[in-house]
Enzyme design. Structure first.
Site, PDB file in Angstrom:
ATOM      1  N   LYS A 279       0.807  -1.239   0.000  1.00 39.10           N
ATOM      2  CA  LYS A 279       0.000   0.000   0.000  1.00 39.10           C
ATOM      3  C   LYS A 279       0.833   1.278   0.000  1.00 39.10           C
ATOM      4  O   LYS A 279       0.368   2.342   0.430  1.00 39.10           O
ATOM      5  CB  LYS A 279      -1.023   0.060   1.156  1.00 39.10           C
ATOM      6  CG  LYS A 279      -1.768  -1.200   1.482  1.00 39.10           C
ATOM      7  CD  LYS A 279      -2.156  -2.049   0.314  1.00 39.10           C
ATOM      8  CE  LYS A 279      -3.196  -1.505  -0.604  1.00 39.10           C
ATOM      9  NZ  LYS A 279      -3.390  -2.437  -1.758  1.00 39.10           N
TER      10      LYS A 279
ATOM     11  N   HIS B 115       7.630  -7.643  -1.457  1.00 34.50           N
ATOM     12  CA  HIS B 115       7.335  -6.947  -0.192  1.00 34.50           C
ATOM     13  C   HIS B 115       8.278  -7.432   0.915  1.00 34.50           C
ATOM     14  O   HIS B 115       8.063  -7.137   2.084  1.00 34.50           O
ATOM     15  CB  HIS B 115       5.891  -7.222   0.243  1.00 34.50           C
ATOM     16  CG  HIS B 115       4.840  -6.558  -0.606  1.00 34.50           C
ATOM     17  ND1 HIS B 115       4.945  -5.273  -1.077  1.00 34.50           N
ATOM     18  CD2 HIS B 115       3.624  -6.998  -1.033  1.00 34.50           C
ATOM     19  CE1 HIS B 115       3.852  -4.961  -1.774  1.00 34.50           C
ATOM     20  NE2 HIS B 115       3.044  -5.990  -1.761  1.00 34.50           N
TER      21      HIS B 115
ATOM     22  N   SER C 169      -5.027   2.811   3.788  1.00 35.22           N
ATOM     23  CA  SER C 169      -5.133   2.138   2.495  1.00 35.22           C
ATOM     24  C   SER C 169      -5.273   0.625   2.704  1.00 35.22           C
ATOM     25  O   SER C 169      -6.088  -0.045   2.061  1.00 35.22           O
ATOM     26  CB  SER C 169      -3.890   2.458   1.659  1.00 35.22           C
ATOM     27  OG  SER C 169      -3.954   1.832   0.414  1.00 35.22           O
TER      28      SER C 169
ATOM     29  N   GLY D 110      -5.864   7.290  -3.723  1.00 34.82           N
ATOM     30  CA  GLY D 110      -4.500   7.801  -3.859  1.00 34.82           C
ATOM     31  C   GLY D 110      -4.310   9.088  -3.083  1.00 34.82           C
ATOM     32  O   GLY D 110      -5.151   9.463  -2.258  1.00 34.82           O
TER      33      GLY D 110
HETATM   34  N1  PPS Z   1      -1.193   4.807 -10.587  1.00 34.88           N
HETATM   35  C1  PPS Z   1      -1.303   5.183  -9.324  1.00 34.88           C
HETATM   36  N2  PPS Z   1      -0.948   6.418  -8.929  1.00 34.88           N
HETATM   37  C2  PPS Z   1      -1.054   6.819  -7.645  1.00 34.88           C
HETATM   38  N3  PPS Z   1      -1.562   6.024  -6.664  1.00 34.88           N
HETATM   39  C3  PPS Z   1      -1.943   4.774  -7.014  1.00 34.88           C
HETATM   40  C4  PPS Z   1      -1.833   4.300  -8.345  1.00 34.88           C
HETATM   41  N4  PPS Z   1      -2.289   3.024  -8.372  1.00 34.88           N
HETATM   42  C5  PPS Z   1      -2.680   2.728  -7.146  1.00 34.88           C
HETATM   43  N5  PPS Z   1      -2.479   3.760  -6.296  1.00 34.88           N
HETATM   44  C6  PPS Z   1      -2.791   3.875  -4.885  1.00 34.88           C
HETATM   45  O1  PPS Z   1      -1.771   3.155  -4.147  1.00 34.88           O
HETATM   46  C7  PPS Z   1      -2.381   2.453  -3.064  1.00 34.88           C
HETATM   47  C8  PPS Z   1      -2.195   0.967  -3.267  1.00 34.88           C
HETATM   48  O2  PPS Z   1      -0.871   0.684  -2.896  1.00 34.88           O
HETATM   49  P1  PPS Z   1      -0.012  -0.435  -3.600  1.00 34.88           P
HETATM   50  O3  PPS Z   1      -0.074  -0.277  -5.048  1.00 34.88           O
HETATM   51  O4  PPS Z   1       1.324  -0.381  -2.954  1.00 34.88           O
HETATM   52  O5  PPS Z   1      -0.778  -1.757  -3.159  1.00 34.88           O
HETATM   53  S1  PPS Z   1      -0.174  -3.230  -3.218  1.00 34.88           S
HETATM   54  O6  PPS Z   1       0.878  -3.287  -2.203  1.00 34.88           O
HETATM   55  O7  PPS Z   1       0.326  -3.473  -4.560  1.00 34.88           O
HETATM   56  O8  PPS Z   1      -1.314  -4.091  -2.862  1.00 34.88           O
HETATM   57  C9  PPS Z   1      -3.839   2.869  -3.037  1.00 34.88           C
HETATM   58  O9  PPS Z   1      -3.868   4.030  -2.209  1.00 34.88           O
HETATM   59  P2  PPS Z   1      -5.169   4.508  -1.420  1.00 34.88           P
HETATM   60  O10 PPS Z   1      -6.046   5.112  -2.465  1.00 34.88           O
HETATM   61  O11 PPS Z   1      -4.684   5.517  -0.441  1.00 34.88           O
HETATM   62  O12 PPS Z   1      -5.794   3.311  -0.786  1.00 34.88           O
HETATM   63  C10 PPS Z   1      -4.088   3.177  -4.505  1.00 34.88           C
HETATM   64  O13 PPS Z   1      -5.206   4.001  -4.721  1.00 34.88           O
END
Ligand code: PPS
Length: 334
Positions: A78, A144, A174, A301
């Site tokens: 996340k 991870h 998240s 995000g």
């Molecule tokens: N392209 C892009 N740009 C910006 N932010 C993004 C993007 N894709 C995913 N997200 C946001 O990242 C959060 C998910 O984290 P991860 O991608 O690390 O999740 S995981 O570990 O792969 O399961 C989650 O954050 P939160 O919205 O705060 O829950 C996603 O919305």
């Protein structure tokens, strides 16, 4: 919370049904704690895992042979993993998909997690010896795992590691939303934020403790053994162009002046943006190779969304555990 017996989760890496005798012997010697569903977690090399994940890590440590050109994207869950996967894939393979247009790009028809697969919760979870020979070069993987566990296998390789981290409070919120999407209500009906907060404070949760993992990569980024690029989600949000160019430089795929002039950096950022990816049919439907619905990787995000969820006291305690761990390291979260 009530710990019920014989719970099944759909995610293979959270199970305990694919473990060799060698792994069972190891697990029996490891510290153990119960997770939020009453399932056992084990602490291996400083991080908590379910038995199948321990097995997958052993598979990885025994069989993975890094190539000099490999790129490993590491993160605490996340923290921006999906975004980093998309960006790194788009950057290193940009010349394969029409030099100045990105119309037919694989990211438009496939989820980033299927293009850059996790080592321990996907490739080595499914297979003791996954076939990695056919992957396009440079090979991109994700993990991870903390640095010490990864490094045991990479030790003599010059392959590159990129770590992305994010503020613990946004990570927690998240993860809480994510849990409600991926763990069925039958298995865990009381998905309270307080439970998750308690897990973070205690430290025993899958891939935790957060602060230990961040510190492992931070320290690695300061010494020049395996090159480690340390990035933050917050900097990527604040200065996306600068950060994607920094990523490209580190990976050895710097943007040329011509590419910069033609708007290639902006095109890649647009392609990999949350709004673009989350609205694609490929990401609204289907399930990733690690068993998670594509749509679960996308939400809101941004930075500071935790303020709508955590109390002042919770935020303070989370900041404290991180500050205590990072004290003297030179790393500080704003
Ligand atoms: N392209 C892009 N740009 C910006 N932010 C993004 C993007 N894709 C995913 N997200 C946001 O990242 C959060 C998910 O984290 P991860 O991608 O690390 O999740 S995981 O570990 O792969 O399961 C989650 O954050 P939160 O919205 O705060 O829950 C996603 O919305």
């Amino acid at each position: 919370m009530e710990a019920s017996k014989n719970l099944q989760t759909p995610l293979n890496f959270m199970k305990d049904d694919n473990v060799s005798q060698e792994c069972k012997n190891l697990i029996s010697s490891l510290p153990s704690e119960k997770d939020f569903m009453g399932k056992s977690l084990f602490s291996y090399q400083g991080s908590w895992y379910y038995p199948n994940t321990v097995q997958a890590i052993l598979n990885f440590q025994k069989h993975f042979r890094p190539r000099d050109t490999d790129i490993i994207l590491a993160s605490f869950p996340k923290s921006g993993t999906t975004w980093l996967k998309a960006l790194a894939f788009a950057v290193v393979h940009r010349n394969k998909y029409a030099a100045y247009t990105l119309d037919s790009h694989p990211l438009l028809s496939n989820n980033p997690h299927n293009l850059v697969r996790f080592l321990e919760i996907d490739l080595y979870d499914k297979n003791q010896l996954p076939d990695l020979e056919e992957l396009p070069l440079p090979r991109l993987f994700a993990t991870h795992m903390p640095f010490q566990t990864l490094n045991e296998t990479l030790r003599d390789s010059p392959c590159k590691v990129v770590y992305v981290c994010r503020n613990i409070k946004d990570v927690l919120v998240s993860r809480w939303h994510f849990r409600s999407k991926v763990v069925s209500k039958e298995l865990y009906s009381n998905n309270s934020l307080e439970d998750m907060f308690d897990e973070f404070i205690k430290g025993a949760y899958l891939f935790g403790p957060f602060q230990d993992q961040v510190l492992s990569y931070w320290k690695a980024s300061l010494v020049n053994v395996n090159p480690v690029l340390f990035m933050t989600y917050e900097e990527m949000i604040e200065k996306p162009e600068a950060q994607v160019m920094r990523l490209a430089d580190f990976l050895g795929y710097s943007f040329t002046e011509e590419e910069k002039q033609s708007g290639m950096v902006e095109k890649i950022l647009e392609l990999c943006s949350l709004s673009n990816l989350s609205n694609l049919v490929a990401n609204k439907t289907g399930t990733s190779t690690c068993g998670i619905h594509h749509h679960a990787f996308f939400r809101k995000g941004g930075v500071g969304g935790w303020k709508d969820y955590l109390t002042h006291d919770m935020a303070k305690k989370l900041d404290e555990i991180v500050e205590n761990k990072l004290q003297g390291s030179g790393l500080k979260f704003e």
